[in-house]
Design an enzyme around this catalytic site. Structure first.
Site, PDB file in Angstrom:
ATOM      1  N   HIS A   1     -15.025   3.704  43.065  1.00  0.00           N
ATOM      2  CA  HIS A   1     -15.700   3.693  44.371  1.00  0.00           C
ATOM      3  C   HIS A   1     -16.937   4.602  44.303  1.00  0.00           C
ATOM      4  O   HIS A   1     -16.903   5.650  43.656  1.00  0.00           O
ATOM      5  CB  HIS A   1     -14.723   4.187  45.445  1.00  0.00           C
ATOM      6  CG  HIS A   1     -15.241   3.948  46.837  1.00  0.00           C
ATOM      7  ND1 HIS A   1     -16.219   4.728  47.400  1.00  0.00           N
ATOM      8  CD2 HIS A   1     -14.931   3.000  47.762  1.00  0.00           C
ATOM      9  CE1 HIS A   1     -16.478   4.275  48.623  1.00  0.00           C
ATOM     10  NE2 HIS A   1     -15.713   3.228  48.861  1.00  0.00           N
TER      11      HIS A   1
ATOM     12  N   GLU B   1     -20.041  -3.025  46.731  1.00  0.00           N
ATOM     13  CA  GLU B   1     -20.222  -2.128  47.872  1.00  0.00           C
ATOM     14  C   GLU B   1     -21.563  -1.391  47.753  1.00  0.00           C
ATOM     15  O   GLU B   1     -21.631  -0.307  47.159  1.00  0.00           O
ATOM     16  CB  GLU B   1     -19.096  -1.092  47.908  1.00  0.00           C
ATOM     17  CG  GLU B   1     -17.725  -1.693  48.112  1.00  0.00           C
ATOM     18  CD  GLU B   1     -16.831  -0.696  48.827  1.00  0.00           C
ATOM     19  OE1 GLU B   1     -16.399  -1.001  49.933  1.00  0.00           O
ATOM     20  OE2 GLU B   1     -16.606   0.389  48.290  1.00  0.00           O
TER      21      GLU B   1
END
Ligand code: PGA
Length: 216
Positions: free
Chosen positions: A94, A143
């Site tokens: 992430h 993302e």
């Protein structure tokens, strides 16, 4: 199958985690067709959430991170072997971990390998089409950093353009994440190129997540 991944990040106390489950259970007794909801709480809540939501067959559990070490003398680390049997998925790479915890491509590749060895499905997060992707990954979450937590969700056109650049094979699921909420979920979920969504802030409220699921 469409995937909704709830990433709680470093939020919630134990009391709040229990309350979230109670609220979610109140609203989601029915079986959801063709949707898998993957809840990713902090490590300490994994067994609790797994147990509380066991009666919802469409719910799976994910960790937000995994150690790049195998089990052993690494104080404070959580090895993939420890997570085995407890989670089905793990988020790897992430952008917040790459940024705040200095995770390099080498580290996220190691984490991916540890997860796969332990039969945990890595959900490999990339910030753009330039990030390296390990070969055995079956879930890619795109993302863009500017879209995370900003309300500036990415356009479908841009998401599809990034997916095309990646040249994924048919077996690889392509997930989008960044400011997804009940107002924009339908646009994404009606797009055949997007297999699922990674939802951060909007997943912290069980009622909001329920409304998101109702719009799919
Ligand atoms: P957000 O976070 O939904 O709050 O933008 C998404 C993510 O970082 O996973």
């Amino acid at each position: 199958m469409k995937y909704i991944i709830a990433n709680w990040k470093a939020n919630k106390t134990a009391v709040q985690a229990v309350q979230w489950c109670d609220d979610f259970l109140k609203n989601n007794r029915a079986h959801l067709e063709k949707i898998e909801v993957i809840i990713c709480p902090s490590y300490p809540f994994l067994p609790l959430i797994k147990q509380k939501l066991a009666k919802l067959p469409f719910v799976k559990i994910g960790a937000q991170d995994v150690s790049f070490f195998s089990a052993g003398a690494y104080t404070g680390e959580v090895a993939a072997a420890t997570l085995s049997g407890l989670v089905d998925y793990v988020l790897v790479g992430h952008s917040e971990r790459r940024q705040y915890c200095a995770e390099t491509a080498h580290i996220v590749f190691q984490k991916t390998a540890r997860a796969i060895e332990a039969h945990i499905q890595p959900i490999f997060c990339i910030r753009d089409a330039g990030d390296l992707i390990p070969s055995r990954v079956r879930f890619i979450a795109y993302e863009p950093v500017d879209a995370i937590g900003t309300g500036q969700n990415e356009t479908i056109e841009k998401i599809i353009a990034v997916k095309k650049t990646l040249r994924l094979d048919q077996k690889t699921r392509f997930i989008y994440g960044g400011s997804v909420n009940e107002a924009n979920i339908s646009d994404y979920m009606t797009c055949a190129d997007i297999d699922g969504l990674l939802v951060g802030s909007a997943s912290l409220d069980a009622h909001h997540l329920t409304r998101i699921l109702q719009r799919i």
